[in-house]
Motif scaffolding. Structure first.
Motif, PDB file in Angstrom:
ATOM      1  N   SER A  94       1.185   4.421  -2.701  1.00 33.29           N
ATOM      2  CA  SER A  94       1.336   5.809  -2.411  1.00 33.29           C
ATOM      3  C   SER A  94       2.621   6.547  -3.250  1.00 33.29           C
ATOM      4  O   SER A  94       2.508   7.509  -3.580  1.00 33.29           O
ATOM      5  CB  SER A  94       1.285   6.083  -1.027  1.00 33.29           C
ATOM      6  N   VAL A  95       3.711   5.846  -2.851  1.00 30.33           N
ATOM      7  CA  VAL A  95       5.001   6.627  -3.455  1.00 30.33           C
ATOM      8  C   VAL A  95       4.625   6.756  -5.065  1.00 30.33           C
ATOM      9  O   VAL A  95       5.311   7.711  -5.702  1.00 30.33           O
ATOM     10  CB  VAL A  95       6.077   5.748  -3.127  1.00 30.33           C
ATOM     11  N   GLU A  96       4.118   5.773  -5.488  1.00 32.45           N
ATOM     12  CA  GLU A  96       3.718   5.812  -7.213  1.00 32.45           C
ATOM     13  C   GLU A  96       2.763   7.009  -7.617  1.00 32.45           C
ATOM     14  O   GLU A  96       2.446   6.887  -8.699  1.00 32.45           O
ATOM     15  CB  GLU A  96       3.340   4.309  -7.709  1.00 32.45           C
ATOM     16  N   GLY A  97       1.920   7.481  -6.556  1.00 32.27           N
ATOM     17  CA  GLY A  97       1.014   8.253  -6.846  1.00 32.27           C
ATOM     18  C   GLY A  97      -0.466   8.001  -6.903  1.00 32.27           C
ATOM     19  O   GLY A  97      -1.318   8.786  -7.168  1.00 32.27           O
ATOM     20  N   ALA A  98      -0.494   6.703  -6.609  1.00 31.46           N
ATOM     21  CA  ALA A  98      -1.774   6.051  -6.756  1.00 31.46           C
ATOM     22  C   ALA A  98      -2.508   6.004  -5.289  1.00 31.46           C
ATOM     23  O   ALA A  98      -2.663   4.961  -4.567  1.00 31.46           O
ATOM     24  CB  ALA A  98      -1.538   4.634  -7.144  1.00 31.46           C
ATOM     25  N   GLU A  99      -2.721   7.316  -4.724  1.00 34.91           N
ATOM     26  CA  GLU A  99      -3.427   7.434  -3.423  1.00 34.91           C
ATOM     27  C   GLU A  99      -4.709   6.833  -3.184  1.00 34.91           C
ATOM     28  O   GLU A  99      -4.855   6.178  -2.121  1.00 34.91           O
ATOM     29  CB  GLU A  99      -3.464   8.887  -3.108  1.00 34.91           C
ATOM     30  N   ALA A 100      -5.718   6.742  -4.262  1.00 30.40           N
ATOM     31  CA  ALA A 100      -6.932   5.852  -3.907  1.00 30.40           C
ATOM     32  C   ALA A 100      -6.522   4.491  -3.739  1.00 30.40           C
ATOM     33  O   ALA A 100      -7.290   3.850  -2.720  1.00 30.40           O
ATOM     34  CB  ALA A 100      -7.564   6.309  -5.008  1.00 30.40           C
ATOM     35  N   GLU A 101      -5.563   3.845  -4.564  1.00 31.23           N
ATOM     36  CA  GLU A 101      -5.186   2.381  -4.081  1.00 31.23           C
ATOM     37  C   GLU A 101      -4.525   2.074  -2.836  1.00 31.23           C
ATOM     38  O   GLU A 101      -4.584   1.157  -2.223  1.00 31.23           O
ATOM     39  CB  GLU A 101      -4.363   1.935  -5.477  1.00 31.23           C
ATOM     40  N   ALA A 102      -3.793   3.111  -2.468  1.00 34.63           N
ATOM     41  CA  ALA A 102      -3.081   2.972  -1.349  1.00 34.63           C
ATOM     42  C   ALA A 102      -3.844   2.939  -0.219  1.00 34.63           C
ATOM     43  O   ALA A 102      -3.824   2.109   0.884  1.00 34.63           O
ATOM     44  CB  ALA A 102      -1.917   4.191  -0.989  1.00 34.63           C
ATOM     45  N   GLU A 103      -4.822   3.870  -0.188  1.00 35.32           N
ATOM     46  CA  GLU A 103      -5.770   4.017   0.968  1.00 35.32           C
ATOM     47  C   GLU A 103      -6.794   2.925   1.313  1.00 35.32           C
ATOM     48  O   GLU A 103      -7.131   2.321   2.082  1.00 35.32           O
ATOM     49  CB  GLU A 103      -6.560   5.315   0.962  1.00 35.32           C
ATOM     50  N   ARG A 104      -7.042   2.441  -0.386  1.00 31.48           N
ATOM     51  CA  ARG A 104      -8.071   1.116  -0.141  1.00 31.48           C
ATOM     52  C   ARG A 104      -7.447   0.052   0.559  1.00 31.48           C
ATOM     53  O   ARG A 104      -8.142  -0.648   1.201  1.00 31.48           O
ATOM     54  CB  ARG A 104      -8.379   0.740  -1.587  1.00 31.48           C
ATOM     55  N   LEU A 149       2.980   2.456  11.374  1.00 34.25           N
ATOM     56  CA  LEU A 149       4.247   2.915  11.694  1.00 34.25           C
ATOM     57  C   LEU A 149       5.162   2.259  10.491  1.00 34.25           C
ATOM     58  O   LEU A 149       5.685   2.832   9.959  1.00 34.25           O
ATOM     59  CB  LEU A 149       4.859   2.096  12.639  1.00 34.25           C
ATOM     60  N   ILE A 150       4.841   1.031  10.027  1.00 35.14           N
ATOM     61  CA  ILE A 150       5.454   0.414   8.798  1.00 35.14           C
ATOM     62  C   ILE A 150       4.899   1.034   7.569  1.00 35.14           C
ATOM     63  O   ILE A 150       5.881   1.312   6.679  1.00 35.14           O
ATOM     64  CB  ILE A 150       5.140  -1.093   8.848  1.00 35.14           C
ATOM     65  N   TYR A 151       3.849   1.470   7.434  1.00 40.99           N
ATOM     66  CA  TYR A 151       3.390   2.171   6.357  1.00 40.99           C
ATOM     67  C   TYR A 151       3.980   3.506   6.185  1.00 40.99           C
ATOM     68  O   TYR A 151       4.645   3.787   5.010  1.00 40.99           O
ATOM     69  CB  TYR A 151       1.717   2.512   6.496  1.00 40.99           C
ATOM     70  N   ARG A 152       4.152   4.211   7.296  1.00 45.45           N
ATOM     71  CA  ARG A 152       4.849   5.582   7.167  1.00 45.45           C
ATOM     72  C   ARG A 152       6.145   5.412   6.891  1.00 45.45           C
ATOM     73  O   ARG A 152       6.772   6.365   6.025  1.00 45.45           O
ATOM     74  CB  ARG A 152       4.499   6.239   8.427  1.00 45.45           C
ATOM     75  N   TYR A 153       6.852   4.414   7.502  1.00 42.84           N
ATOM     76  CA  TYR A 153       8.368   4.393   7.312  1.00 42.84           C
ATOM     77  C   TYR A 153       8.641   3.941   5.674  1.00 42.84           C
ATOM     78  O   TYR A 153       9.452   4.386   5.209  1.00 42.84           O
ATOM     79  CB  TYR A 153       8.805   3.244   8.532  1.00 42.84           C
ATOM     80  N   HIS A 154       7.904   2.778   5.291  1.00 39.15           N
ATOM     81  CA  HIS A 154       8.185   2.229   3.678  1.00 39.15           C
ATOM     82  C   HIS A 154       7.868   3.622   2.976  1.00 39.15           C
ATOM     83  O   HIS A 154       8.366   3.495   1.973  1.00 39.15           O
ATOM     84  CB  HIS A 154       7.351   1.320   3.899  1.00 39.15           C
ATOM     85  N   ALA A 200       0.945  -1.232   0.062  1.00 37.29           N
ATOM     86  CA  ALA A 200      -0.019  -0.054   0.035  1.00 37.29           C
ATOM     87  C   ALA A 200       0.924   1.334  -0.055  1.00 37.29           C
ATOM     88  O   ALA A 200       0.598   2.133  -0.790  1.00 37.29           O
ATOM     89  CB  ALA A 200      -0.889  -0.192   1.134  1.00 37.29           C
ATOM     90  N   ALA A 201       1.902   1.348   0.930  1.00 33.90           N
ATOM     91  CA  ALA A 201       2.799   2.379   0.797  1.00 33.90           C
ATOM     92  C   ALA A 201       3.536   2.498  -0.454  1.00 33.90           C
ATOM     93  O   ALA A 201       3.794   3.690  -1.012  1.00 33.90           O
ATOM     94  CB  ALA A 201       3.881   2.137   1.600  1.00 33.90           C
ATOM     95  N   THR A 202       3.780   1.524  -1.286  1.00 35.74           N
ATOM     96  CA  THR A 202       4.355   1.374  -2.429  1.00 35.74           C
ATOM     97  C   THR A 202       3.443   2.349  -3.614  1.00 35.74           C
ATOM     98  O   THR A 202       3.923   3.023  -4.282  1.00 35.74           O
ATOM     99  CB  THR A 202       4.913   0.177  -3.116  1.00 35.74           C
TER     100      THR A 202
END
Length: 308
Positions: free
Chosen positions: A261-271, A288-293, A257-259
């Motif tokens: 977000s990094v790729e700009g796919a925020e909707a997929e990340a939050e889902r 914590l893992i999500y924010r760190y990654h 999910a964090a990946t």
């Protein structure tokens, strides 16, 4: 040419007419040939079959056993299962149609298995060239193999050979899993408590990541591929009563999910992040893992191991 009766090589191929010859020639140059090479064309449309048949005819004339098959069900897993139908050796080596093996690759596994006949799974390190040109070693770990399978792809096809009977017992490849199918299979193999050994020596496989590799350049372009594999892994770990393994898989899911977000796919990340937190009560640690990654994307596996 010396041939080992212990190992069959199975290679699924799809639209690799321009590059599969490189892989085939690396098998041809082995110091010890496998018992048989089984090539499975998976609906290619670019002349791949002609390349496979031409090489098979040439090598059959030189004494190598080569079978060329077809599998109409799409996906590498289905093609590998088709190859298994024709396999007869005690051990199977799966290989990809865009990688190459150094001349000692098959012999190193054959000699090791002969010396360690209780082995169910024999693994070996490999070399990989990334898209940016950096080269790194992918190590095969005997210690904590389930953890390293989840976080480093321990059971990527090119890293190991497996006893065919163990593969059958574990349920073969899952055709419904179209990405990370080797990692998903690896977990089912490990749940059988196999005897694992590590072949010593320098890497004998060279992998070059290309833009058209199965992973592609963006995970968020095909989220169902990776999430399906992790969902299957979570299910089998839960059914086996392996709570810590379930937590590690959820760590890998939230890293994915964090990946996104990094790729700009925020909707997929939050889902996906929301789904993981619904499935697992350890919200603080997973967030914590999500924010760190999302920020660092390096050594996250160490954090996962430390807090789970």
């Amino acid at each position: 040419m010396k041939t080992t009766p212990l190992i069959d090589i199975i290679i699924p191929v799809y639209n690799r007419a321009s590059i599969v010859d490189r892989t085939l020639r690396s098998i041809e140059r082995q110091s010890v040939w496998p018992a048989r090479v089984i090539l499975v064309d998976n609906n290619s449309t670019d002349g791949t079959m002609a390349v496979l048949e031409r090489w098979a005819e040439e090598m059959t004339g030189r004494g190598m056993q080569v079978k060329v098959l077809t599998e109409t069900v799409a996906g590498a897993a289905a093609a590998r299962n088709r190859g298994l139908d024709e396999s007869e050796a005690e051990y199977v080596m799966f290989f990809d149609s865009d990688d190459t093996m150094l001349p000692a690759h098959v012999e190193s596994f054959a000699r090791w298995i002969e010396a360690h006949p209780a082995t169910d799974v024999a693994g070996k390190s490999f070399m990989i060239t990334l898209l940016d040109g950096r080269r790194k070693t992918g190590y095969f770990h005997k210690h904590m193999p389930e953890f390293f399978n989840i976080f480093t792809g321990q059971f990527a096809t090119l890293r190991f050979v497996v006893r065919r009977s163990l593969l059958e017992k574990a349920g073969r490849w899952n055709p419904s899993v179209r990405g990370w199918d080797d990692i998903e299979l690896g977990q089912r193999l490990l749940l059988q408590n196999p005897v694992i050994t590590v072949v010593p020596g320098s890497p004998t496989v060279d992998v070059e990541v290309t833009p058209d590799s199965i992973t592609g350049s963006r995970f968020s372009d095909c989220p169902s591929k990776w999430e399906k594999a992790l969902a299957e892994m979570r299910r089998t770990a839960s059914e086996a009563g392996r709570g810590r393994l379930v937590n590690w898989i959820d760590c890998r899911r939230i890293m994915l999910a964090a990946t996104y977000s990094v790729e700009g796919a925020e909707a997929e990340a939050e889902r996906l992040r929301t789904k993981v937190l619904e499935d697992n009560p350890n919200h603080m640690r997973l967030n914590l893992i999500y924010r760190y990654h999302r920020r660092f994307r390096r050594f996250t596996w160490m954090l996962c191991l430390a807090i789970f």
